[in-house]
Design a protein around this motif. Structure first.
Motif: not given
Length: 97
Positions: A51-58
């Motif tokens: 989720x952290x990686x997804x949020x960082x990408x977003x």
């Protein structure tokens, strides 16, 4: 933070509590219980990491989009100013004749 992120955090927290309680009340040996708890927390840790990686990408995508729009707006402003400068130069040339 969006409501989607809040919902996911609440879901992960609820899952962690549920996993922990389920494992603690299961009739297993202490070593098995500790292993299950460790596995459950590792799963939660991996989910949080994803989720952290997804949020960082977003966030990165949002920043890139904002910068792109800003760059486009800057180009529009420069073009407008160049046109106004050309008009002023033309008016100034007429005054000096």
């Amino acid at each position: 933070m969006s409501s989607q992120n809040n919902s996911l955090i609440a879901l992960l927290a609820g899952a962690a509590v549920g996993i922990g309680l389920g494992i603690l009340f299961a009739p297993d040996k202490g070593s098995k219980t500790r292993g299950k708890i460790k596995d459950g927390f590792n799963d939660l840790k991996e989910g949080a990491k994803e989720k952290y990686e997804d949020t960082k990408e977003e966030l990165k995508d949002s920043i890139d989009e904002m910068l792109s729009k800003s760059s486009y707006k800057a180009e529009e402003a420069i073009t407008y100013l160049e046109e106004k400068l050309a008009e002023l130069k033309a008016q100034n040339a007429k005054l000096h004749k």
